[in-house]
Design a protein around this motif. Structure first.
Motif, PDB file in Angstrom:
ATOM      1  N   HIS A  13      35.661   3.978  80.394  1.00  0.00           N
ATOM      2  CA  HIS A  13      35.500   5.387  80.051  1.00  0.00           C
ATOM      3  C   HIS A  13      36.010   5.718  78.665  1.00  0.00           C
ATOM      4  O   HIS A  13      35.732   6.762  78.140  1.00  0.00           O
ATOM      5  CB  HIS A  13      36.224   6.278  81.069  1.00  0.00           C
ATOM      6  CG  HIS A  13      35.664   6.142  82.441  1.00  0.00           C
ATOM      7  ND1 HIS A  13      34.391   6.531  82.767  1.00  0.00           N
ATOM      8  CD2 HIS A  13      36.198   5.632  83.573  1.00  0.00           C
ATOM      9  CE1 HIS A  13      34.163   6.279  84.050  1.00  0.00           C
ATOM     10  NE2 HIS A  13      35.243   5.736  84.551  1.00  0.00           N
ATOM     11  N   GLN A  14      36.820   4.847  78.100  1.00  0.00           N
ATOM     12  CA  GLN A  14      37.372   5.095  76.777  1.00  0.00           C
ATOM     13  C   GLN A  14      37.348   3.801  75.984  1.00  0.00           C
ATOM     14  O   GLN A  14      37.150   2.732  76.542  1.00  0.00           O
ATOM     15  CB  GLN A  14      38.793   5.608  76.892  1.00  0.00           C
ATOM     16  CG  GLN A  14      39.703   4.652  77.674  1.00  0.00           C
ATOM     17  CD  GLN A  14      41.036   5.285  77.987  1.00  0.00           C
ATOM     18  OE1 GLN A  14      41.312   6.380  77.549  1.00  0.00           O
ATOM     19  NE2 GLN A  14      41.857   4.605  78.738  1.00  0.00           N
ATOM     20  N   GLN A  15      37.561   3.902  74.701  1.00  0.00           N
ATOM     21  CA  GLN A  15      37.609   2.714  73.876  1.00  0.00           C
ATOM     22  C   GLN A  15      38.790   1.871  74.313  1.00  0.00           C
ATOM     23  O   GLN A  15      39.907   2.378  74.422  1.00  0.00           O
ATOM     24  CB  GLN A  15      37.786   3.094  72.398  1.00  0.00           C
ATOM     25  CG  GLN A  15      36.562   3.682  71.773  1.00  0.00           C
ATOM     26  CD  GLN A  15      35.466   2.628  71.603  1.00  0.00           C
ATOM     27  OE1 GLN A  15      35.657   1.445  71.801  1.00  0.00           O
ATOM     28  NE2 GLN A  15      34.293   3.091  71.243  1.00  0.00           N
ATOM     29  N   PRO A  16      38.584   0.586  74.613  1.00  0.00           N
ATOM     30  CA  PRO A  16      39.715  -0.252  75.026  1.00  0.00           C
ATOM     31  C   PRO A  16      40.683  -0.445  73.865  1.00  0.00           C
ATOM     32  O   PRO A  16      40.281  -0.545  72.717  1.00  0.00           O
ATOM     33  CB  PRO A  16      39.062  -1.573  75.428  1.00  0.00           C
ATOM     34  CG  PRO A  16      37.712  -1.564  74.817  1.00  0.00           C
ATOM     35  CD  PRO A  16      37.329  -0.133  74.582  1.00  0.00           C
ATOM     36  N   GLN A  17      41.954  -0.456  74.226  1.00  0.00           N
ATOM     37  CA  GLN A  17      42.990  -0.753  73.252  1.00  0.00           C
ATOM     38  C   GLN A  17      43.274  -2.239  73.363  1.00  0.00           C
ATOM     39  O   GLN A  17      43.495  -2.746  74.449  1.00  0.00           O
ATOM     40  CB  GLN A  17      44.263   0.018  73.563  1.00  0.00           C
ATOM     41  CG  GLN A  17      44.070   1.511  73.577  1.00  0.00           C
ATOM     42  CD  GLN A  17      45.291   2.207  74.140  1.00  0.00           C
ATOM     43  OE1 GLN A  17      46.291   1.597  74.474  1.00  0.00           O
ATOM     44  NE2 GLN A  17      45.199   3.516  74.250  1.00  0.00           N
ATOM     45  N   HIS A  18      43.273  -2.920  72.265  1.00  0.00           N
ATOM     46  CA  HIS A  18      43.545  -4.354  72.307  1.00  0.00           C
ATOM     47  C   HIS A  18      45.042  -4.552  72.198  1.00  0.00           C
ATOM     48  O   HIS A  18      45.580  -4.932  71.170  1.00  0.00           O
ATOM     49  CB  HIS A  18      42.784  -5.088  71.205  1.00  0.00           C
ATOM     50  CG  HIS A  18      41.304  -4.993  71.436  1.00  0.00           C
ATOM     51  ND1 HIS A  18      40.688  -5.678  72.448  1.00  0.00           N
ATOM     52  CD2 HIS A  18      40.347  -4.248  70.841  1.00  0.00           C
ATOM     53  CE1 HIS A  18      39.395  -5.381  72.448  1.00  0.00           C
ATOM     54  NE2 HIS A  18      39.174  -4.519  71.481  1.00  0.00           N
ATOM     55  N   ARG A  36      43.642  -3.176  78.089  1.00  0.00           N
ATOM     56  CA  ARG A  36      43.468  -4.441  77.353  1.00  0.00           C
ATOM     57  C   ARG A  36      41.996  -4.764  77.127  1.00  0.00           C
ATOM     58  O   ARG A  36      41.676  -5.788  76.541  1.00  0.00           O
ATOM     59  CB  ARG A  36      44.121  -5.597  78.130  1.00  0.00           C
ATOM     60  CG  ARG A  36      45.617  -5.538  78.215  1.00  0.00           C
ATOM     61  CD  ARG A  36      46.217  -6.821  78.774  1.00  0.00           C
ATOM     62  NE  ARG A  36      45.656  -7.293  80.015  1.00  0.00           N
ATOM     63  CZ  ARG A  36      46.027  -6.903  81.233  1.00  0.00           C
ATOM     64  NH1 ARG A  36      46.972  -5.984  81.377  1.00  0.00           N
ATOM     65  NH2 ARG A  36      45.460  -7.410  82.311  1.00  0.00           N
ATOM     66  N   GLY A  37      41.084  -3.939  77.637  1.00  0.00           N
ATOM     67  CA  GLY A  37      39.662  -4.178  77.454  1.00  0.00           C
ATOM     68  C   GLY A  37      39.031  -5.028  78.536  1.00  0.00           C
ATOM     69  O   GLY A  37      37.893  -5.487  78.390  1.00  0.00           O
TER      70      GLY A  37
END
Length: 192
Positions: free
Chosen positions: A169-174, A124-125
């Motif tokens: 570590h990775q792009q957050p998924q919203h 969720r970021g």
């Protein structure tokens, strides 16, 4: 049982960790009622038996609360929740609470519940975890500080506030709180 569960084995028994659903309200009420007064005190800072309104929050029915349960033979044996908010300078912060049934304590189920919450929070970021723990809850304090030695710990006369920065570590998924992905990998690692 609905999809999205994580298998967990510890202490010779198996439980499934999965999101909490509206259908879990009665079972969640039974779970909290069956906890010893000491366990309820350590979780809620008082010997509280949750009201129907509190149970709805604990079940994650609010859009800002993510809740997971550990289930064994159709019974809830553990519960964890994360309440999201926006912190200073726009940081995504979540406040975490975890409780494990008295017979299941000391087997690693609390740590597995925490891993599931952290994995979902990162999706969720969320960048900061916060927890308030009673000073006498050594088992939980030791678990947290052993996994996050760089955690900021602030003491008050009766409790400890813990703040942990999560590396992204990775792009957050919203993702919406209730639909954040949970997979087998979530149960096999800490997010630090």
């Amino acid at each position: 049982m609905k999809q999205g569960k994580i298998g967990w084995t510890g202490g010779g028994a198996a439980a499934a960790i999965r999101p909490a659903y509206h259908e879990d309200l009665a079972a969640l009420g039974d779970f909290f009622a069956a906890l010893s007064p000491r366990t309820r005190y350590l979780r809620f800072f008082g010997p509280i038996t949750p009201s129907p309104a509190l149970l709805r929050q604990l079940c994650g029915l609010s859009g800002t609360i993510d809740a997971v349960v550990a289930v064994r033979a159709g019974l809830i044996v553990g519960h964890a929740m994360a309440a999201d908010r926006t912190g200073p300078r726009g940081a995504r912060v979540t406040d975490i609470g975890v409780v494990v049934g008295d017979a299941w304590q000391g087997r690693g189920l609390g740590a597995a519940l925490m891993r599931a919450l952290v994995t979902r929070a990162r999706a969720r970021g969320v960048t900061v975890l916060e927890m308030d723990v009673l000073d006498g809850n050594r088992r939980v304090i030791d678990m947290i500080t052993s996994h996050w030695p760089a955690a900021r710990v602030d003491r008050s006369p009766d409790s400890i506030s813990i703040r942990i920065r999560l590396p992204q570590h990775q792009q957050p998924q919203h993702a919406h709180t209730r639909s954040a992905p949970v997979g087998r990998d979530a149960a096999s690692r800490w997010a630090c």
